[in-house]
Design a protein around this motif. Structure first.
Motif, short mmCIF file in Angstrom:
data_model
loop_
_atom_site.label_atom_id
_atom_site.label_comp_id
_atom_site.label_asym_id
_atom_site.label_seq_id
_atom_site.Cartn_x
_atom_site.Cartn_y
_atom_site.Cartn_z
N GLU A 72 0.84 -1.19 0.00
CA GLU A 72 0.00 0.00 0.00
C GLU A 72 0.88 1.25 0.00
O GLU A 72 1.95 1.26 0.61
CB GLU A 72 -0.91 0.01 1.24
N PRO A 76 1.84 4.33 7.12
CA PRO A 76 0.78 4.13 8.11
C PRO A 76 1.08 4.88 9.40
O PRO A 76 2.23 4.96 9.82
CB PRO A 76 0.80 2.61 8.33
N THR A 78 -0.23 5.21 13.44
CA THR A 78 -1.05 4.59 14.48
C THR A 78 -1.74 5.65 15.32
O THR A 78 -1.44 6.85 15.23
CB THR A 78 -0.17 3.71 15.37
N TRP A 86 -6.44 10.72 14.39
CA TRP A 86 -7.31 9.58 14.63
C TRP A 86 -8.57 10.01 15.38
O TRP A 86 -9.67 9.51 15.09
CB TRP A 86 -6.57 8.51 15.42
N ASP A 102 -9.59 0.86 9.70
CA ASP A 102 -8.63 0.10 10.50
C ASP A 102 -7.22 0.67 10.39
O ASP A 102 -6.35 0.39 11.22
CB ASP A 102 -8.60 -1.37 10.03
N GLU A 103 -7.02 1.48 9.35
CA GLU A 103 -5.67 1.99 9.09
C GLU A 103 -5.77 3.35 8.42
O GLU A 103 -6.64 3.58 7.58
CB GLU A 103 -4.94 1.00 8.16
N ARG A 105 -3.23 6.05 6.35
CA ARG A 105 -1.91 6.17 5.73
C ARG A 105 -1.77 7.59 5.14
O ARG A 105 -2.68 8.08 4.45
CB ARG A 105 -1.72 5.13 4.61
N ARG A 127 -10.99 -5.36 5.89
CA ARG A 127 -10.09 -4.30 6.36
C ARG A 127 -10.39 -3.01 5.60
O ARG A 127 -10.54 -3.00 4.38
CB ARG A 127 -8.63 -4.69 6.17
N ARG A 129 -9.15 1.02 4.89
CA ARG A 129 -8.00 1.92 4.91
C ARG A 129 -8.44 3.31 4.48
O ARG A 129 -9.26 3.47 3.58
CB ARG A 129 -6.89 1.44 3.97
#
Length: 498
Positions: A72, A76, A78, A86, A102-103, A105, A127, A129
């Protein structure tokens, strides 16, 4: 026709594509069997063509099917690394009634997007993204960024991403099939028409989904924030295109890469001349097509004006404040941009990259080849520059041009003058008399030490056309410290951009 119906129709057309491939393969098998059972010579050519086309179709589907998604893009981040970003996404997800990704980037693109890995044709999500473009964080306010992120989360809420992967793979398969059938015009025509129908339907679905996602954005951030974001994204995309074409494309020239990417982009978009150019280009009406994946800017803005305005407290802070450490994020995303071979290049400031890179692209080869062509014409044992001047002084320009063509230069009436002018620029640069200078307003400028611009095109044309001008050229070069037996440095021949 509703968006849901169009989406179902796109899936039906995708299934029809595989049925069409099966029909061609089955027809090839049948005709081959018939030839074995009862051979007819006039069927042979059709059988060979159909069998070859069937082989191409099967090979394309196998190759596309095996093609891995690959790594990808971007970096990423966190929840611990970027808590504010987030938190904003979590809050927005609750507002639009969907689960957060879930992610997340960070990517080096003027874009924000979401994707969803699914199984069983979108019935089960595995998942999610979200991709957030760093140039957008540079350009937008927090208010505008929230509207953009709300738009992307709206795709989740509207289940737009559930069929995204299979529809995209179908699009890739169709286009790959059409390209691969270049040697089979009749069958290619059938698949081309089918691909056109599929793309029209699937892209119409995409455009409707974009307008639906805009409703979520306005409900979160309001008309002003979303309209402002769209205007800025449009302008930033135009600026990024200029930056990529005029500056990032120099990566690899002279063996260098830019030490900073986004700082350079910020410097370019801060230049008043560039700002005016970007504004002018952004105001030009965009051409629309039934194959566009997004509605036009004008269409989206008109649709936004019809939506109700929510109560909203503006947040005009720069969107970069959503990042804990913007500098570290920029460095990480910049590193993710480069392939391994580019990372091996020497990092340089934009001033140094432009100076060395422009020399490598424009001047180094001209200097080397002019000296080599002169050596061949006068029979010298070394490729020294004065050999080319001697060839001109003897009236042997035609032979010099022929040798330059042998070295790869394209023939034209002005070829010798152009090569000579670029070579003379190179001599000044190598002897410290001039330097290519960075300009964020436009092309690099070659300047003498006192700031005067070097302009040698007319003089080079005069010398190329008149052998009597050569003594004056030699005298001028001598005044610049250039010896008559000067041999160009072979180590400074051009490194091509990568």
């Amino acid at each position: 026709m509703t968006t849901a119906f169009r989406a179902v129709l796109a899936c039906v057309l995708l299934a029809g594509f595989y049925v069409l491939v099966g029909v061609v393969v089955a027809a090839a098998v049948v005709i081959d069997v018939l030839l074995v059972v009862d051979f007819h010579g006039n069927w042979l050519r059709a059988a060979i063509a159909l069998t070859l086309a069937a082989g191409v179709l099967v090979r394309v589907l196998v190759v596309v099917g095996r093609r891995a998604g690959g790594e990808e893009p971007g970096v990423p981040v966190t929840r611990g690394e970027e808590p504010a970003l987030w938190q904003a996404v979590d809050d927005l997800a609750r507002l639009v009634g969907t689960a957060p990704p879930d992610e997340i980037r960070l990517v080096p693109e003027v874009n924000a997007a979401v994707s969803e890995d699914t199984r069983f044709l979108g019935l089960r999500s595995t998942r999610r993204r979200m991709f957030v473009g760093l140039p957008l964080l540079q350009a937008l306010t927090v208010d505008e960024m929230r509207a953009v992120l709300g738009h992307e989360l709206g795709h989740y809420s509207g289940a737009h991403t559930r069929l995204g992967a299979p529809v995209y793979r179908g699009r890739v398969s169709l286009l790959a099939t059409v390209r691969a059938l270049g040697g089979h015009p009749l069958i290619r025509r059938v698949f081309t028409l089918y691909a056109g129908l599929y793309l029209r339907v699937s892209q119409a679905v995409s455009r409707r989904q974009e307008l639906e996602a805009d409703r979520f954005a306005v409900a979160i951030g309001g008309q002003r924030a979303m309209a402002g974001a769209l205007h800025k994204i449009h302008g930033t995309a135009t600026a990024w295109g200029l930056y990529t074409a005029d500056y990032l494309s120099m990566t690899g020239a002279g063996g260098y890469r830019p030490a900073t990417v986004f700082n350079g982009f910020h410097a370019m978009v801060s230049d008043p001349v560039r700002q005016a150019e970007i504004a002018r280009l952004s105001e030009q009406p965009a051409e629309t097509s039934p194959y566009d994946s997004h509605p036009s800017l004008a269409e989206r803005l008109a649709a936004i004006e019809l939506l109700p305005e929510p109560e909203h407290v503006p947040d005009p802070r720069p969107a970069l404040t959503l990042l804990r450490d913007a500098t570290a994020a920029v460095q990480a995303v910049e590193r993710s941009m480069w392939r391994p071979e580019a990372l091996e290049l020497r990092p340089a400031s934009w001033d140094e990259l432009v100076a060395q890179g422009t020399y490598a692209v424009r001047n180094a080869e001209a200097l080397h080849d002019l000296a080599e062509a002169g050596r061949r014409v006068v029979g010298a044992n070394r490729p020294y520059l004065d050999a080319a001047f001697e060839a001109i002084a003897r009236g042997r320009q035609a032979e010099l041009e022929e040798r330059l063509r042998e070295l790869g230069w394209q023939a034209s009436e002005t070829m010798l003058a152009a090569v000579l002018g670029q070579a003379l620029e190179a001599v000044l640069i190598q002897h410290g008399q001039a330097r290519w200078t960075l300009s964020w307003s436009g092309p690099a400028r070659l300047l003498f030490d006192d700031g005067e611009e070097v302009a040698l095109a007319e003089y080079a044309a005069q010398v190329a056309a008149s052998p009597s001008a050569v003594p004056g050229l030699r005298e001028w070069l001598g005044e610049q410290g250039v010896r008559h037996d000067y041999v160009p440095d072979p180590q400074r021949v051009r490194h091509a951009p990568v």
